[in-house]
Design an enzyme around this catalytic site. Structure first.
Site, PDB file in Angstrom:
ATOM      1  N   ARG A   1      -3.092   6.001  -8.866  1.00 54.64           N
ATOM      2  CA  ARG A   1      -2.657   4.644  -9.195  1.00 54.64           C
ATOM      3  C   ARG A   1      -3.069   4.240 -10.603  1.00 54.64           C
ATOM      4  O   ARG A   1      -2.325   3.572 -11.312  1.00 54.64           O
ATOM      5  CB  ARG A   1      -3.243   3.633  -8.198  1.00 54.64           C
ATOM      6  CG  ARG A   1      -2.672   3.734  -6.804  1.00 54.64           C
ATOM      7  CD  ARG A   1      -3.256   2.668  -5.904  1.00 54.64           C
ATOM      8  NE  ARG A   1      -4.714   2.814  -5.755  1.00 54.64           N
ATOM      9  CZ  ARG A   1      -5.494   1.947  -5.134  1.00 54.64           C
ATOM     10  NH1 ARG A   1      -4.981   0.845  -4.629  1.00 54.64           N
ATOM     11  NH2 ARG A   1      -6.786   2.165  -5.016  1.00 54.64           N
TER      12      ARG A   1
ATOM     13  N   ARG B   1      -8.076   6.394 -14.773  1.00 50.62           N
ATOM     14  CA  ARG B   1      -8.839   7.337 -13.941  1.00 50.62           C
ATOM     15  C   ARG B   1      -8.111   8.668 -13.805  1.00 50.62           C
ATOM     16  O   ARG B   1      -8.739   9.731 -13.748  1.00 50.62           O
ATOM     17  CB  ARG B   1      -9.110   6.722 -12.566  1.00 50.62           C
ATOM     18  CG  ARG B   1     -10.115   5.570 -12.614  1.00 50.62           C
ATOM     19  CD  ARG B   1     -10.611   5.196 -11.234  1.00 50.62           C
ATOM     20  NE  ARG B   1      -9.573   4.567 -10.434  1.00 50.62           N
ATOM     21  CZ  ARG B   1      -9.373   3.259 -10.356  1.00 50.62           C
ATOM     22  NH1 ARG B   1     -10.127   2.435 -11.063  1.00 50.62           N
ATOM     23  NH2 ARG B   1      -8.421   2.754  -9.601  1.00 50.62           N
TER      24      ARG B   1
ATOM     25  N   ASP C   1       1.582   4.987  -7.287  1.00 53.72           N
ATOM     26  CA  ASP C   1       0.937   4.139  -6.285  1.00 53.72           C
ATOM     27  C   ASP C   1       1.840   4.144  -5.059  1.00 53.72           C
ATOM     28  O   ASP C   1       2.912   3.550  -5.071  1.00 53.72           O
ATOM     29  CB  ASP C   1       0.768   2.721  -6.836  1.00 53.72           C
ATOM     30  CG  ASP C   1       0.100   1.774  -5.842  1.00 53.72           C
ATOM     31  OD1 ASP C   1      -0.143   2.181  -4.689  1.00 53.72           O
ATOM     32  OD2 ASP C   1      -0.171   0.620  -6.226  1.00 53.72           O
ATOM     33  N   ILE C   2       1.413   4.816  -3.996  1.00 52.01           N
ATOM     34  CA  ILE C   2       2.307   4.950  -2.845  1.00 52.01           C
ATOM     35  C   ILE C   2       2.523   3.635  -2.110  1.00 52.01           C
ATOM     36  O   ILE C   2       3.442   3.524  -1.292  1.00 52.01           O
ATOM     37  CB  ILE C   2       1.825   6.034  -1.846  1.00 52.01           C
ATOM     38  CG1 ILE C   2       0.503   5.619  -1.170  1.00 52.01           C
ATOM     39  CG2 ILE C   2       1.723   7.388  -2.512  1.00 52.01           C
ATOM     40  CD1 ILE C   2       0.201   6.423   0.090  1.00 52.01           C
TER      41      ILE C   2
ATOM     42  N   ASN D   1      -2.271  12.956  -0.102  1.00 52.07           N
ATOM     43  CA  ASN D   1      -3.691  12.740   0.130  1.00 52.07           C
ATOM     44  C   ASN D   1      -4.082  11.269   0.007  1.00 52.07           C
ATOM     45  O   ASN D   1      -5.107  10.851   0.547  1.00 52.07           O
ATOM     46  CB  ASN D   1      -4.507  13.571  -0.876  1.00 52.07           C
ATOM     47  CG  ASN D   1      -5.974  13.233  -0.843  1.00 52.07           C
ATOM     48  OD1 ASN D   1      -6.681  13.553   0.112  1.00 52.07           O
ATOM     49  ND2 ASN D   1      -6.449  12.539  -1.877  1.00 52.07           N
TER      50      ASN D   1
ATOM     51  N   SER E   1      -6.788  12.974   9.663  1.00 46.98           N
ATOM     52  CA  SER E   1      -8.213  13.019   9.976  1.00 46.98           C
ATOM     53  C   SER E   1      -8.416  13.326  11.452  1.00 46.98           C
ATOM     54  O   SER E   1      -7.580  12.967  12.298  1.00 46.98           O
ATOM     55  CB  SER E   1      -8.861  11.667   9.655  1.00 46.98           C
ATOM     56  OG  SER E   1     -10.198  11.619  10.123  1.00 46.98           O
TER      57      SER E   1
ATOM     58  N   TYR F   1      -8.681   2.584  10.798  1.00 42.88           N
ATOM     59  CA  TYR F   1      -8.484   3.884  10.161  1.00 42.88           C
ATOM     60  C   TYR F   1      -8.068   4.932  11.186  1.00 42.88           C
ATOM     61  O   TYR F   1      -7.118   5.688  10.969  1.00 42.88           O
ATOM     62  CB  TYR F   1      -9.770   4.318   9.452  1.00 42.88           C
ATOM     63  CG  TYR F   1      -9.682   5.650   8.756  1.00 42.88           C
ATOM     64  CD1 TYR F   1      -9.075   5.767   7.505  1.00 42.88           C
ATOM     65  CD2 TYR F   1     -10.207   6.800   9.344  1.00 42.88           C
ATOM     66  CE1 TYR F   1      -8.994   6.987   6.861  1.00 42.88           C
ATOM     67  CE2 TYR F   1     -10.143   8.029   8.709  1.00 42.88           C
ATOM     68  CZ  TYR F   1      -9.536   8.120   7.461  1.00 42.88           C
ATOM     69  OH  TYR F   1      -9.444   9.340   6.830  1.00 42.88           O
TER      70      TYR F   1
ATOM     71  N   VAL G   1      -6.626   4.619  14.148  1.00 44.67           N
ATOM     72  CA  VAL G   1      -5.273   4.428  14.679  1.00 44.67           C
ATOM     73  C   VAL G   1      -4.226   4.734  13.606  1.00 44.67           C
ATOM     74  O   VAL G   1      -3.172   5.302  13.890  1.00 44.67           O
ATOM     75  CB  VAL G   1      -5.101   3.004  15.241  1.00 44.67           C
ATOM     76  CG1 VAL G   1      -3.672   2.785  15.735  1.00 44.67           C
ATOM     77  CG2 VAL G   1      -6.092   2.759  16.384  1.00 44.67           C
TER      78      VAL G   1
ATOM     79  N   LYS H   1      -4.442   6.977  11.321  1.00 42.68           N
ATOM     80  CA  LYS H   1      -4.336   8.433  11.213  1.00 42.68           C
ATOM     81  C   LYS H   1      -3.720   9.049  12.474  1.00 42.68           C
ATOM     82  O   LYS H   1      -3.028  10.074  12.389  1.00 42.68           O
ATOM     83  CB  LYS H   1      -5.707   9.035  10.919  1.00 42.68           C
ATOM     84  CG  LYS H   1      -6.253   8.679   9.538  1.00 42.68           C
ATOM     85  CD  LYS H   1      -5.337   9.151   8.411  1.00 42.68           C
ATOM     86  CE  LYS H   1      -5.961   8.940   7.037  1.00 42.68           C
ATOM     87  NZ  LYS H   1      -5.135   9.426   5.922  1.00 42.68           N
TER      88      LYS H   1
END
Length: 289
Positions: free
Chosen positions: A45, A49, A84-85, A112, A158, A210, A212, A214
């Site tokens: 994004r 960075r 940025d997805i 990812n 995950s 998180y 749920v 995944k």
């Protein structure tokens, strides 16, 4: 320059994503896909960075020692591009760029990018599902037309998304019997609605945004793989768990290094999968959901 292979990694400016890019460059020479120069898009994004991550890789001692990068006589080139997805216009801009730059198609995408927020309420659930589920799937559908025949799509999920004891038998059965993305989405909508009324545990969900999100990603990845197979598309679509990796997302509590966590996503992108699709993987082996 002509590239024999082209791949994309989302959320790649740090942690597992950055390690995935690094391991792709290191492992590509021995990969079954190696047939010439390899371009890896490191996306993030933040341009600041992302560019910093690219500079770090260009000076990486192990990559230099292995002569993995083109600047040192190797096969791989790493290029930064912003993505940025969670922003539809950003997805559209990037995929249009890739389509123009590589009209013959690309070889794989590793999705990812994701978030893990602290706390639990309807806002946390909305934001988490929005990124980890809805935006990831939007990116999948945008990337699919760009993939070459027999290309790869890898969604980083995950083990938290496995259907354990936090789910009622009814909800677990709904997930396992789901056939389409719409089936999975309807489950996640029910979860979000239940959280708004504080009744998620009563109706059979864990109080865990998180996990749920995944679970939904694993189910939707499986459904997408089935749908593409029925269309006669030979792209391989899989989800995976990198393991409990020591990153910002785990707040430094992980037991694996980022390079160790990168191994399964990298295998799914450039390894010999023997045409396996629609599976959930961990430690380079597929696991029951």
């Amino acid at each position: 320059m002509f590239y024999s292979r082209v791949g994309v990694v989302t959320g790649a400016n740090k942690g597992i994503g950055l390690a995935i890019v690094r391991q792709l460059a290191l492992q590509y020479p021995e990969s079954v896909l190696n047939n010439g120069p390899f371009l890896i898009y490191l996306t993030a994004r933040s341009a600041h960075r992302g560019q910093a991550a690219l500079r770090n890789l260009q000076e990486d001692a192990q990559l230099k020692a292995a002569k993995a990068l083109a600047a040192d006589g190797g096969l791989s080139e790493i290029r930064f591009h912003d993505l940025d997805i969670t922003d539809s216009s950003s997805i559209r801009s990037f995929t249009e760029h890739v389509g123009r730059a590589h009209p013959d198609g690309i070889d794989f995408v590793i999705n990812n990018a994701g978030i893990a927020m602290q706390g639990f309420d309807s806002d946390v659930v909305k934001t988490t599902l929005g990124c980890n589920y809805y935006s990831t799937l939007e990116a999948c559908h945008a990337f699919l037309p760009l993939l070459k025949p027999h290309g790869r799509l890898v969604n980083v999920a995950s083990t938290a998304g496995k259907l354990g004891s936090g789910y009622s038998e009814e909800i677990r059965s709904r997930f396992l019997s789901s056939k389409t993305e719409a089936d999975v989405t309807s489950i996640l909508k029910d979860f979000a609605l239940a959280v708004e009324t504080g009744s998620e545990k009563e109706v059979g969900f864990p109080s865990a945004a998180y996990a749920v999100s995944k679970a939904g990603l694993i189910g939707a990845t499986r459904a997408l793989a089935m749908a593409e197979k029925e269309r006669g598309n030979n792209v391989l679509i899989n989800s995976c768990c990198p393991g409990y990796v020591n990153t910002d997302m785990t707040r430094g509590r992980g037991s694996k290094t980022p390079d160790e966590g990168a191994q399964t996503p990298v295998m799914l992108a450039i390894g010999d999968l023997k045409d396996q699709t629609g599976r959930f993987w961990k430690d380079k082996k597929h696991e029951n959901w």
